[in-house]
Scaffold this active site. Structure first.
Site, PDB file in Angstrom:
ATOM      1  N   VAL A  61     -18.588  -2.181 -31.425  1.00 39.54           N
ATOM      2  CA  VAL A  61     -18.945  -0.880 -30.865  1.00 39.54           C
ATOM      3  C   VAL A  61     -19.874  -0.060 -31.761  1.00 39.54           C
ATOM      4  CG1 VAL A  61     -17.016   0.451 -31.836  1.00 39.54           C
ATOM      5  CG2 VAL A  61     -17.937   1.065 -29.573  1.00 39.54           C
ATOM      6  N   TYR A  62     -19.980  -0.403 -33.035  1.00 38.38           N
ATOM      7  CA  TYR A  62     -20.832   0.377 -33.936  1.00 38.38           C
ATOM      8  C   TYR A  62     -22.287   0.254 -33.502  1.00 38.38           C
ATOM      9  CZ  TYR A  62     -16.720   0.385 -37.033  1.00 38.38           C
ATOM     10  OH  TYR A  62     -15.446   0.536 -37.567  1.00 38.38           O
TER      11      TYR A  62
END
Length: 334
Positions: A61-62
């Site tokens: 998700v980063y």
């Protein structure tokens, strides 16, 4: 090649048999969340490797996969075939691109997300695949079965959890089949000691290693927020809702506490950052503390702090400032 000021000790990661360095490199700042300069990010990976760090932590998700891509390319270029020298850790579960269909801990999503992470990281296996947050909408049995299948297929080596409660850690351990999670990744620092009450004892009881995030409490324990000329590019400015930078009362409390901690550090012959990391690593249940610098200069500073060992008597002084088990800001428990 640049060397760190002192060798980084290694610790066992729970019951996995994997050994990790006491400091881990967190790549959350790679990409639009922190640093879009790919060359500088690559230089940071090289500096971490040169300094002896072997655990590199990220998440799908980063920046919607950008962190994994940048980290994977840098590791490929710098390791040049020595993949076994590092432990690559990533996570699954939080929504990708804000899409609820691309999130959670269902078997369907775990399998797809794992393939995506392997591609972005440019590796044939992930050493530590972590559940980024609990998923109350999905049966934990199905989740664990999917992880078992990925281990059997050789696509992951070990599994872990991140920011699970003590009860959730215990449940996952009790319901696991072929593979039990070997690690938990919670927030922990002098200013956020909540895990000392239940999470750490639970991890010790089940032989689970602990990799902590935010050991510097989002920059508070670097002392930078004590200065009137604080860096305008700091997290407090870029992400004021992250941690507590909009809450005047909590901010004032932390300013006061950090001032007292700075005095304790000075009396012990340490910097505040050195004190903060030494405090976290003084806890025997902790396998590693994640440092997540945004710039090469920040990383260089952290890599040259010197021995991260808490002097005798200093923990008691810290306890008098922040009580064991207490989170100065309840939101720091995430």
């Amino acid at each position: 090649m640049t060397a760190s000021a002192s060798p980084l000790p290694r610790r066992r990661l729970g019951h996995s048999g994997i050994e990790v360095t006491a400091l881990a490199f967190g790549a959350m700042m790679f990409g639009r969340w922190g640093n879009t300069d790919v060359d500088e990010c690559a230089a940071m990976v090289r500096r971490a490797l040169d300094g002896g760090i072997n655990l590199f932590d990220t998440a799908d998700v980063y920046d919607d996969g950008a962190s994994e891509t940048i980290l994977g390319t840098a590791l490929r270029d710098h390791l040049r075939g020595h993949r076994d020298e590092v432990v690559v850790a990533t996570k699954v579960g939080n929504p990708m691109g804000g899409d609820a269909q691309c999130s959670g801990l269902s078997a369907r999503w775990i399998v797809r997300a794992c393939e995506d992470s392997l591609r972005r990281l440019q590796v044939d296996h992930i050493d530590l695949y972590q559940m980024h947050r609990p998923d109350p909408t999905t049966s934990i049995d199905g989740t664990l079965a999917a992880f078992d299948d990925l281990v059997t297929a050789g696509k992951i080596r070990a599994i872990g959890t991140s920011t699970f409660s003590a009860a959730q850690v215990a449940e996952v351990q009790a319901r696991s089949g072929h593979i039990r999670p070997t690690s938990e990744q919670p927030p922990y620092s002098i200013l956020a000691r909540g895990i000392e009450t239940e999470v750490l004892p639970t991890c010790r009881r089940h032989g689970v290693g602990v990799i902590v995030w935010a050991p510097l409490n989002g920059g508070w324990l670097t002392g930078k927020y004590q200065r009137a000329d604080a860096d305008p590019s700091s997290r407090a400015t870029r992400q004021p809702d992250h941690f507590d930078h909009r809450d005047d009362a909590i901010r004032a409390t932390k300013h006061s506490i950090v001032e007292r901690l700075t005095s304790i550090a000075g009396d012990a012959g340490m910097s505040l950052k050195q004190l903060a990391l030494a405090f976290v690593l003084d806890e025997p249940a902790i396998s590693a503390a994640i440092i997540g610098p945004r710039t090469l200069a920040q990383l260089e500073d952290l890599m040259t702090l010197g021995p991260l060992v808490l002097p005798v008597g200093v923990r008691a002084q810290i306890d008098a400032v922040v009580a064991p088990g207490h989170n100065v800001n309840p939101a720091d428990a995430s």
